[in-house]
Design an enzyme around this catalytic site. Sequence first.
Site, PDB file in Angstrom:
ATOM      1  N   HIS A  66       0.826  -1.215   0.000  1.00 24.66           N
ATOM      2  CA  HIS A  66       0.000   0.000   0.000  1.00 24.66           C
ATOM      3  C   HIS A  66       0.857   1.260   0.000  1.00 24.66           C
ATOM      4  O   HIS A  66       0.321   2.374   0.046  1.00 24.66           O
ATOM      5  CB  HIS A  66      -0.989   0.015   1.168  1.00 24.66           C
ATOM      6  CG  HIS A  66      -0.445  -0.541   2.437  1.00 24.66           C
ATOM      7  ND1 HIS A  66      -0.723  -1.836   2.843  1.00 24.66           N
ATOM      8  CD2 HIS A  66       0.380  -0.009   3.367  1.00 24.66           C
ATOM      9  CE1 HIS A  66      -0.090  -2.059   3.995  1.00 24.66           C
ATOM     10  NE2 HIS A  66       0.575  -0.976   4.338  1.00 24.66           N
ATOM     11  N   HIS A  94       7.755   6.715   4.214  1.00 18.39           N
ATOM     12  CA  HIS A  94       6.929   6.223   3.122  1.00 18.39           C
ATOM     13  C   HIS A  94       6.096   7.389   2.623  1.00 18.39           C
ATOM     14  O   HIS A  94       6.163   8.489   3.181  1.00 18.39           O
ATOM     15  CB  HIS A  94       6.014   5.082   3.612  1.00 18.39           C
ATOM     16  CG  HIS A  94       5.048   5.558   4.624  1.00 18.39           C
ATOM     17  ND1 HIS A  94       5.342   5.628   5.978  1.00 18.39           N
ATOM     18  CD2 HIS A  94       3.820   6.087   4.489  1.00 18.39           C
ATOM     19  CE1 HIS A  94       4.322   6.145   6.617  1.00 18.39           C
ATOM     20  NE2 HIS A  94       3.388   6.434   5.734  1.00 18.39           N
ATOM     21  N   HIS A  96       2.294   8.836   0.383  1.00 16.35           N
ATOM     22  CA  HIS A  96       0.927   8.667  -0.126  1.00 16.35           C
ATOM     23  C   HIS A  96       0.822   9.598  -1.326  1.00 16.35           C
ATOM     24  O   HIS A  96       1.432  10.674  -1.321  1.00 16.35           O
ATOM     25  CB  HIS A  96      -0.104   9.059   0.942  1.00 16.35           C
ATOM     26  CG  HIS A  96       0.095   8.323   2.237  1.00 16.35           C
ATOM     27  ND1 HIS A  96      -0.636   7.212   2.593  1.00 16.35           N
ATOM     28  CD2 HIS A  96       0.978   8.540   3.254  1.00 16.35           C
ATOM     29  CE1 HIS A  96      -0.226   6.786   3.783  1.00 16.35           C
ATOM     30  NE2 HIS A  96       0.760   7.557   4.211  1.00 16.35           N
ATOM     31  N   GLU A 106      -2.572  13.424   2.394  1.00 16.38           N
ATOM     32  CA  GLU A 106      -3.568  12.977   3.387  1.00 16.38           C
ATOM     33  C   GLU A 106      -4.069  14.178   4.177  1.00 16.38           C
ATOM     34  O   GLU A 106      -5.269  14.439   4.236  1.00 16.38           O
ATOM     35  CB  GLU A 106      -2.927  11.935   4.319  1.00 16.38           C
ATOM     36  CG  GLU A 106      -2.461  10.693   3.529  1.00 16.38           C
ATOM     37  CD  GLU A 106      -2.465   9.437   4.359  1.00 16.38           C
ATOM     38  OE1 GLU A 106      -1.690   9.365   5.326  1.00 16.38           O
ATOM     39  OE2 GLU A 106      -3.262   8.527   4.058  1.00 16.38           O
ATOM     40  N   THR A 201      -2.579   6.705   9.820  1.00 23.79           N
ATOM     41  CA  THR A 201      -3.610   6.984   8.806  1.00 23.79           C
ATOM     42  C   THR A 201      -3.980   5.734   8.011  1.00 23.79           C
ATOM     43  O   THR A 201      -4.769   5.791   7.080  1.00 23.79           O
ATOM     44  CB  THR A 201      -3.131   8.049   7.804  1.00 23.79           C
ATOM     45  OG1 THR A 201      -2.014   7.500   7.069  1.00 23.79           O
ATOM     46  CG2 THR A 201      -2.723   9.328   8.497  1.00 23.79           C
ATOM     47  N   THR A 202      -3.373   4.590   8.404  1.00 23.29           N
ATOM     48  CA  THR A 202      -3.783   3.316   7.800  1.00 23.29           C
ATOM     49  C   THR A 202      -4.048   2.349   8.944  1.00 23.29           C
ATOM     50  O   THR A 202      -3.541   2.559  10.061  1.00 23.29           O
ATOM     51  CB  THR A 202      -2.673   2.692   6.926  1.00 23.29           C
ATOM     52  OG1 THR A 202      -1.613   2.237   7.792  1.00 23.29           O
ATOM     53  CG2 THR A 202      -2.122   3.679   5.918  1.00 23.29           C
TER      54      THR A 202
HETATM   55  N1  LIG Z   1       0.654   6.788   7.406  1.00 21.49           N
HETATM   56  S1  LIG Z   1       1.273   6.800   8.870  1.00 21.49           S
HETATM   57  O1  LIG Z   1       2.524   7.535   8.882  1.00 21.49           O
HETATM   58  O2  LIG Z   1       0.256   7.284   9.787  1.00 21.49           O
HETATM   59  C1  LIG Z   1       1.635   5.161   9.358  1.00 21.49           C
HETATM   60  C2  LIG Z   1       2.862   4.854   9.931  1.00 21.49           C
HETATM   61  C3  LIG Z   1       3.120   3.538  10.330  1.00 21.49           C
HETATM   62  C4  LIG Z   1       2.132   2.551  10.150  1.00 21.49           C
HETATM   63  N2  LIG Z   1       2.276   1.224  10.537  1.00 21.49           N
HETATM   64  C5  LIG Z   1       3.413   0.526  10.727  1.00 21.49           C
HETATM   65  S2  LIG Z   1       4.934   1.097  10.479  1.00 21.49           S
HETATM   66  O3  LIG Z   1       3.196  -0.742  11.127  1.00 21.49           O
HETATM   67  C6  LIG Z   1       4.304  -1.639  11.196  1.00 21.49           C
HETATM   68  C7  LIG Z   1       3.745  -2.987  11.533  1.00 21.49           C
HETATM   69  C8  LIG Z   1       3.072  -2.950  12.827  1.00 21.49           C
HETATM   70  C9  LIG Z   1       3.722  -3.206  14.032  1.00 21.49           C
HETATM   71  C10 LIG Z   1       2.867  -3.145  15.121  1.00 21.49           C
HETATM   72  S3  LIG Z   1       1.315  -2.753  14.585  1.00 21.49           S
HETATM   73  C11 LIG Z   1       1.740  -2.659  12.953  1.00 21.49           C
HETATM   74  C12 LIG Z   1       0.920   2.878   9.575  1.00 21.49           C
HETATM   75  C13 LIG Z   1       0.670   4.195   9.168  1.00 21.49           C
HETATM   76 ZN   LIG Z   2       1.739   7.569   5.952  1.00 26.02          ZN
END
Ligand SMILES: NS(=O)(=O)c1ccc(NC(=S)OCCc2ccsc2)cc1
Ligand SMILES: [Zn+2]
Length: 259
Positions: A66, A94, A96, A106, A201-202
Amino acid sequence: MAHWGYMTTNGPSTWGKDFPIANGERQSPIDIVTTAAEYDSDVLGSNALSTNYTPESEVKLVNNGHSIMCQITKKGVLTGGPLGKDEYRLEQFHLHWGAEDNRGSEHTVDGKMYASELHLVHWNASKYSSFADAVQKPDGLAVLGIFITPGVACNQFKVISDNCGKLKTSGAEMTVDTTLDPTLLLPSNTSDYWTYLGSLTTPPLFESVTWIVFKEPVEYSKEQLLALRNLVDSDGNHMQDNYRPPAALKQRKVKKTFT
Ligand SMILES: NS(=O)(=O)c1ccc(NC(=S)OCCc2ccsc2)cc1
Ligand SMILES: [Zn+2]
């Protein structure tokens, strides 16, 4: 459970089924209403936000189905501003983006959407032992949000955009020997930003993020944006429009560091 994504069948409007916190009190992203943001000199003015990143000597790029993610191995640290004395360690970054330049970010600013948004994800290493430990704590994470607008190429981003072709399919990973200084992914003005308490946000949408969204966008070239749009997601479709629309502000205040 159908894997979450950004299509009509598994997109943001369906996430509440498997992740009820999607309708929580501190969800992200939000629309930043600039006139409603409160200038807060003491909390923010006293100790400026500071990044102390060590240039990476090799980077691990991952197409996680994603987004395109760059995992960080060095011990870059973010502190100050709304984070007080706590030191937050850079874990990954990363992005979006949209299918076209008129959408993709976002966060929005007075309803304006940028072409893309870069997220540098940090976890509170002063209080927790790892990212996974911090990810569910209310003060566990800090994410820097950088708006991206079409313009000249960003040289520091070339190591990612030049390799998207080799990361086409979901699950693809590669390690690239190159120096990458995350500091050079930031806008030149890192003093002016909005900050508020929000969430991932995911999915899993944990409400653990102190958001810091810079006012000044950075420029990526058309080619660099096209490289992102040619990636393929976990459903085998072009990875485009992988952004969550703004969530309700509810009882929150957005602070700003500039007048
Ligand atoms: N778009 S965001 O920056 O809000 C963002 C950042 C990290 C994540 N999730 C991550 S890095 O998950 C890593 C795997 C995990 C470990 C514990 S729960 C999920 C999702 C969204
Ligand atoms: Zn993000």
